[in-house]
Design a protein around this motif. Structure first.
Motif, PDB file in Angstrom:
ATOM      1  N   ASN A  40       1.037  -2.646   1.676  1.00 28.92           N
ATOM      2  CA  ASN A  40       0.297  -2.215   2.865  1.00 28.92           C
ATOM      3  C   ASN A  40      -0.456  -3.379   3.483  1.00 28.92           C
ATOM      4  O   ASN A  40      -0.784  -4.357   2.787  1.00 28.92           O
ATOM      5  CB  ASN A  40      -0.713  -1.122   2.492  1.00 28.92           C
ATOM      6  N   TYR A  41      -0.782  -3.241   4.763  1.00 24.47           N
ATOM      7  CA  TYR A  41      -1.562  -4.284   5.416  1.00 24.47           C
ATOM      8  C   TYR A  41      -2.920  -4.440   4.756  1.00 24.47           C
ATOM      9  O   TYR A  41      -3.475  -5.544   4.689  1.00 24.47           O
ATOM     10  CB  TYR A  41      -1.724  -3.978   6.913  1.00 24.47           C
ATOM     11  N   ASP A  43      -3.529  -4.521   1.737  1.00 20.80           N
ATOM     12  CA  ASP A  43      -3.412  -5.443   0.598  1.00 20.80           C
ATOM     13  C   ASP A  43      -3.744  -6.873   1.016  1.00 20.80           C
ATOM     14  O   ASP A  43      -4.293  -7.646   0.216  1.00 20.80           O
ATOM     15  CB  ASP A  43      -1.994  -5.408   0.023  1.00 20.80           C
ATOM     16  N   GLU A  64      -0.415   1.611  -4.313  1.00 20.10           N
ATOM     17  CA  GLU A  64       0.547   2.717  -4.364  1.00 20.10           C
ATOM     18  C   GLU A  64       1.784   2.309  -5.151  1.00 20.10           C
ATOM     19  O   GLU A  64       2.279   1.194  -5.028  1.00 20.10           O
ATOM     20  CB  GLU A  64       0.945   3.137  -2.943  1.00 20.10           C
ATOM     21  N   SER A 109       6.318   5.584   1.542  1.00 19.66           N
ATOM     22  CA  SER A 109       5.936   5.594   2.954  1.00 19.66           C
ATOM     23  C   SER A 109       4.890   6.656   3.253  1.00 19.66           C
ATOM     24  O   SER A 109       4.093   6.516   4.179  1.00 19.66           O
ATOM     25  CB  SER A 109       7.163   5.837   3.837  1.00 19.66           C
ATOM     26  N   VAL A 112       0.329   6.475   1.469  1.00 18.77           N
ATOM     27  CA  VAL A 112      -0.761   5.859   2.226  1.00 18.77           C
ATOM     28  C   VAL A 112      -0.503   5.944   3.723  1.00 18.77           C
ATOM     29  O   VAL A 112      -1.302   6.499   4.480  1.00 18.77           O
ATOM     30  CB  VAL A 112      -0.983   4.387   1.811  1.00 18.77           C
ATOM     31  N   GLN A 113       0.634   5.417   4.160  1.00 15.91           N
ATOM     32  CA  GLN A 113       0.864   5.312   5.604  1.00 15.91           C
ATOM     33  C   GLN A 113       1.168   6.665   6.241  1.00 15.91           C
ATOM     34  O   GLN A 113       0.667   6.985   7.320  1.00 15.91           O
ATOM     35  CB  GLN A 113       1.980   4.294   5.853  1.00 15.91           C
ATOM     36  N   THR A 116      -2.021   8.647   6.258  1.00 16.91           N
ATOM     37  CA  THR A 116      -2.905   8.099   7.290  1.00 16.91           C
ATOM     38  C   THR A 116      -2.516   8.624   8.668  1.00 16.91           C
ATOM     39  O   THR A 116      -3.373   9.064   9.443  1.00 16.91           O
ATOM     40  CB  THR A 116      -2.855   6.565   7.278  1.00 16.91           C
ATOM     41  N   GLY A 141       4.442   0.696   9.449  1.00 14.77           N
ATOM     42  CA  GLY A 141       4.472   1.771   8.474  1.00 14.77           C
ATOM     43  C   GLY A 141       3.791   3.035   8.945  1.00 14.77           C
ATOM     44  O   GLY A 141       4.366   4.125   8.885  1.00 14.77           O
ATOM     45  N   LYS A 311       8.429   0.289   6.179  1.00 14.95           N
ATOM     46  CA  LYS A 311       7.786   0.190   4.883  1.00 14.95           C
ATOM     47  C   LYS A 311       8.342  -0.951   4.045  1.00 14.95           C
ATOM     48  O   LYS A 311       9.553  -1.043   3.825  1.00 14.95           O
ATOM     49  CB  LYS A 311       7.983   1.506   4.119  1.00 14.95           C
TER      50      LYS A 311
END
Length: 318
Positions: A40-41, A43, A64, A109, A112-113, A116, A141, A311
């Motif tokens: 993820n971004y 991170d 994740e 996918s 988190v994304q 969100t 993502g 992703k």
């Protein structure tokens, strides 16, 4: 076990492959043998200690994973770090069974994304049928799922922004009604034109800087901007409360961990809804590329260059 560790804060260069002892689950936790790791971004912010939650060294990044528990159950899990490894521990109530028809890419996918995107539209922006929705970074993502959810939930017009022709074409394939260049000099004028000359109802924004500034000016009365990231690393201009009053504008921030402070099992509801939509063929995950665990640095470099779509995953076996 093989893992990636950060011992000093910085850019992708601080991601170092190492050998570490296996983590030991405590009460209320489950140990997962990891099949794939989501990137993820967030991170990238964790590695440089610019995330909302401060990082402590040394750290193994990663929030994740999808894999198997000791009893063989296949789960996708949200973590408090430690995901860039062959094994990880998660809270039992943050690990969700994955339906057989859902592959690793889709599961990662969504954890988190996808969740969100679900929360932004359901909780932050309160999408109503027929409303126009702008999705910035629509090939990413969160954005790629948000475009599909907005259409599935009856948005009137979905406007995607992306930085390349290929990314804009992907957004159109996913259901966007129009796709525009995210690097437009005048974002306000660009969004108004894309919406047929009318202000827009909802903007999902993870860019920051001038993109946010221009998007706020494009909002209709009672329009909502849901802000969930700052990929540009540029601060938007301060917002004056009298301007919110004068235009009946709402600006909402959203950080995923806060979902666990809500009454009930909102996160579980989001995951169940996303899995059901995927099983029905109404939404799909977009593959952004798979790297070996030892190539985590390259994955972060690609993310920070904003050259990715969909992703990104890491394979702990490589």
């Amino acid at each position: 076990m093989r893992a990636v560790q950060v011992t000093e804060f910085g850019g992708p260069e601080v991601l170092t492959p190492v050998e570490l002892p296996e983590p030991e689950p405590r009460d209320g936790q489950v140990l997962i043998a990891v099949d794939h790791i989501g990137v993820n971004y967030a991170d990238t912010h964790q590695a440089e200690n610019s995330y909302l939650a401060p990082s402590k060294l040394p750290l193994v990044p990663g929030g994740e994973v999808v894999g198997r528990t000791a009893d063989g159950s296949r789960v996708v899990a949200l973590l408090n770090g430690g995901g860039y490894a062959e094994k990880a521990v998660a809270r039992q109530d943050w690990a969700f069974p994955v339906p057989d028809e859902v592959d690793d890419l889709t599961a990662l996918s969504f954890i988190v994304q996808g969740s969100t995107a679900w929360l932004l539209l359901r909780r932050s922006a309160h999408l109503a049928e027929g409303e126009s929705v702008v999705v910035h970074a629509a090939a990413g993502g969160v954005g790629s799922i948000a475009v599909q959810l907005a259409k599935a939930w009856g948005a009137g017009r979905v406007i995607a922004t992306a930085s390349s022709a290929a990314k804009r074409e992907l957004a159109l394939e996913l259901g966007a009604d129009v796709a525009v260049d995210s690097r437009a000099e005048d974002m306000t004028a660009t969004l108004l034109e894309a919406n047929g000359g009318k202000p827009v109802d909802i903007v999902l924004d993870m860019t920051g800087g001038s993109t946010t500034d221009g998007s706020i000016k494009a909002l209709a009365p009672f329009g909502r901007l849901a802000f969930y990231g700052m990929a540009s690393r540029e601060q938007p201009k301060p917002v004056e409360l009298r301007n919110l009053l004068g235009h009946s504008t709402t600006i909402a921030g959203m950080w995923l961990p806060h979902v666990f402070t809500l009454p009930g099992n909102v996160f579980g509801e989001a995951m169940a809804d996303l899995f059901a939509l995927a099983t029905a063929g109404e939404i799909r995950a977009v593959a952004g590329g798979e790297y070996g665990l030892s190539e985590a640095r390259a994955a972060h470099e690609a993310l920070r260059a904003r050259g990715t779509t969909g992703k990104l995953m890491l394979d702990p076996k490589r």
